[in-house]
Scaffold this motif. Structure first.
Motif, PDB file in Angstrom:
ATOM      1  N   GLY A  40       0.815  -1.205   0.000  1.00  0.00           N
ATOM      2  CA  GLY A  40       0.000   0.000   0.000  1.00  0.00           C
ATOM      3  C   GLY A  40       0.846   1.251   0.000  1.00  0.00           C
ATOM      4  O   GLY A  40       2.073   1.207  -0.178  1.00  0.00           O
ATOM      5  N   THR A  41       0.185   2.392   0.217  1.00  0.00           N
ATOM      6  CA  THR A  41       0.866   3.685   0.138  1.00  0.00           C
ATOM      7  C   THR A  41       0.908   4.427   1.464  1.00  0.00           C
ATOM      8  O   THR A  41       1.657   5.391   1.592  1.00  0.00           O
ATOM      9  N   ARG A  42       0.119   4.006   2.448  1.00  0.00           N
ATOM     10  CA  ARG A  42       0.015   4.753   3.702  1.00  0.00           C
ATOM     11  C   ARG A  42       0.682   3.967   4.818  1.00  0.00           C
ATOM     12  O   ARG A  42       0.230   2.877   5.195  1.00  0.00           O
ATOM     13  N   THR A  51       2.998 -10.476   7.607  1.00  0.00           N
ATOM     14  CA  THR A  51       4.382 -10.833   7.924  1.00  0.00           C
ATOM     15  C   THR A  51       5.370  -9.900   7.241  1.00  0.00           C
ATOM     16  O   THR A  51       6.496  -9.746   7.700  1.00  0.00           O
ATOM     17  N   HIS A  52       4.933  -9.287   6.132  1.00  0.00           N
ATOM     18  CA  HIS A  52       5.780  -8.350   5.388  1.00  0.00           C
ATOM     19  C   HIS A  52       4.903  -7.236   4.831  1.00  0.00           C
ATOM     20  O   HIS A  52       3.748  -7.481   4.462  1.00  0.00           O
ATOM     21  N   THR A  53       5.437  -6.026   4.758  1.00  0.00           N
ATOM     22  CA  THR A  53       4.711  -4.920   4.132  1.00  0.00           C
ATOM     23  C   THR A  53       5.605  -4.246   3.105  1.00  0.00           C
ATOM     24  O   THR A  53       6.829  -4.211   3.250  1.00  0.00           O
ATOM     25  N   GLU A  95       8.006   3.893  -1.397  1.00  0.00           N
ATOM     26  CA  GLU A  95       9.366   3.876  -0.858  1.00  0.00           C
ATOM     27  C   GLU A  95      10.278   2.860  -1.526  1.00  0.00           C
ATOM     28  O   GLU A  95      11.438   2.729  -1.145  1.00  0.00           O
ATOM     29  N   VAL A  96       9.737   2.109  -2.498  1.00  0.00           N
ATOM     30  CA  VAL A  96      10.571   1.128  -3.201  1.00  0.00           C
ATOM     31  C   VAL A  96      10.510   1.403  -4.699  1.00  0.00           C
ATOM     32  O   VAL A  96       9.513   1.917  -5.211  1.00  0.00           O
ATOM     33  N   ALA A  97      11.569   1.054  -5.394  1.00  0.00           N
ATOM     34  CA  ALA A  97      11.638   1.317  -6.835  1.00  0.00           C
ATOM     35  C   ALA A  97      10.724   0.382  -7.615  1.00  0.00           C
ATOM     36  O   ALA A  97      10.117   0.780  -8.614  1.00  0.00           O
ATOM     37  N   ASP A  98      10.614  -0.865  -7.177  1.00  0.00           N
ATOM     38  CA  ASP A  98       9.854  -1.860  -7.936  1.00  0.00           C
ATOM     39  C   ASP A  98       9.111  -2.776  -6.956  1.00  0.00           C
ATOM     40  O   ASP A  98       9.668  -3.765  -6.467  1.00  0.00           O
TER      41      ASP A  98
END
Length: 358
Positions: A210-212, A225-227, A232-235
């Motif tokens: 997501g974006t928030r 378990t992971h977000t 904030e990431v290129a891909d």
């Protein structure tokens, strides 16, 4: 237990696009197979925003229509033939009551009823094709009413529709989920409900995209378990692949409702995997469907909370495996509906699910 039922009640009525007024109207009377409920809580949903701003097919006329389809309260009267519920029962509803006579309803697909909006055929969609729960009283057919477990509050019980939609999506994705990797795109109320449902059913990895950051953080507390914050990431797809040994997720649940989310979803799905579309899309989606065909990805859709998944949601909530409290962020009285709507639409003060208490 006897309840004194007044002749008139306070209710929100839609008089036109963006014209919601608090008025007095007659208290409805339960017909055969129906219960009358003193509404204690009704949640605001994205569909309500669509109804308020643009209307909805088959809805009652402006000037009469009370919307609201995520509600709970106390049974205060029952109609003829009703012995499934009694006065005093605490109940929650699911919005859709199929006609019960078309091929889809007979197959159990009542949220895709072929007689949608046909009151003469027996179809009802609370707060959409008939009056709903933004009022002091509302009627509902017993086919779509559930008793609330003692350890669930009325406000929490309004969440069963949202959680039911999420569980229906998991249900539709097919078979066991234990040991699978699940990707959920869109950390809104339904996306976070999918996270909780996947955790309850034993998914090994649950990736939330997501974006928030505040909602992603909430997702981690609820079982992700992971977000992945796509800002904030290129891909983002490469991040999913890195977490899945280059295979992708067996099941992807697209809860974002836009072309970018759709594209991330199909590119993150394992070959031969499943992507379920849980969102409504505001605009047409452009995507590379050749990729879907070449990789034998199954695209599935769900509408609403079908296949009795509200009952399943209530059970998981009572067991403590789905927690509504972190998602039910704000509550307002009926007189402050417009304030509650503002909080919901503009996500003020971190608002997610906003409840109105008549």
């Amino acid at each position: 237990m006897d309840y004194k039922i007044p002749e008139k009640m306070k209710a929100l009525v839609l008089f036109g696009p963006n014209d919601v007024r608090l008025v007095e109207k007659p208290v409805p009377k339960p017909g055969p197979g129906e219960v009358l409920v003193r509404v204690a809580a009704c949640g605001i949903c994205g569909t309500d925003v669509k109804i308020i701003t643009k209307g909805m097919p088959k809805m009652p006329p402006y000037g009469e229509f009370t919307f609201g389809h995520e509600w709970a309260g106390t049974v205060v009267a029952v109609g003829d033939t009703v012995d499934e519920f009694k006065v005093g029962d605490r109940v929650a509803i699911e919005a859709h009551k199929g006609c019960g006579r078309c091929e889809n309803c007979i197959d159990g697909k009542y949220t895709a009823c072929l007689n949608y909006g046909r009151l003469d055929k027996g179809h009802r969609a609370a707060g959409m094709t008939v009056d709903g729960g933004f009022a002091e009283y509302a009627v509902q057919h017993v086919n779509s009413v559930y008793k609330i477990p003692d350890n669930i509050s009325f406000n929490e019980a309004t969440y069963v529709t949202t959680a039911g939609c999420a569980l229906y999506a998991i249900d539709k994705s097919g078979g066991y989920i234990a040991g699978d990797t699940v990707l959920v795109i869109g950390p809104g109320p339904i996306g976070l409900s999918v996270v909780q449902g996947a955790r309850a059913l034993g998914a090994e990895k649950i990736i939330l995209m997501g974006t928030r950051e505040d909602r992603l953080a909430k997702g981690r507390k609820l079982g992700a378990t992971h977000t992945i914050n796509i800002r904030e990431v290129a891909d983002p797809v490469a991040e999913v692949m890195a977490l899945t040994d280059g295979k992708g997720a067996e099941r992807v649940f697209e809860c974002g409702g836009n072309s970018q989310a759709f594209e991330y979803g199909i590119k993150s799905t394992k070959k031969g995997g499943v992507m379920v579309l849980v969102s409504f899309y505001k605009e047409p989606v452009t995507a590379n469907l050749d990729y879907v065909v070449m990789n034998q990805i199954s695209l599935l859709t769900v509408r609403g909370e079908g296949n009795q998944n509200c009952k399943r949601a209530l059970s998981l909530m009572a067991q403590g495996k789905i927690d509504a409290k972190p998602i039910m962020t704000h509550a307002f009285p009926l007189e402050e509906f417009h304030k509650g709507l503002d909080y919901f639409v503009n996500r003020k003060d971190g608002a997610m699910k906003v409840v109105i208490n008549p």
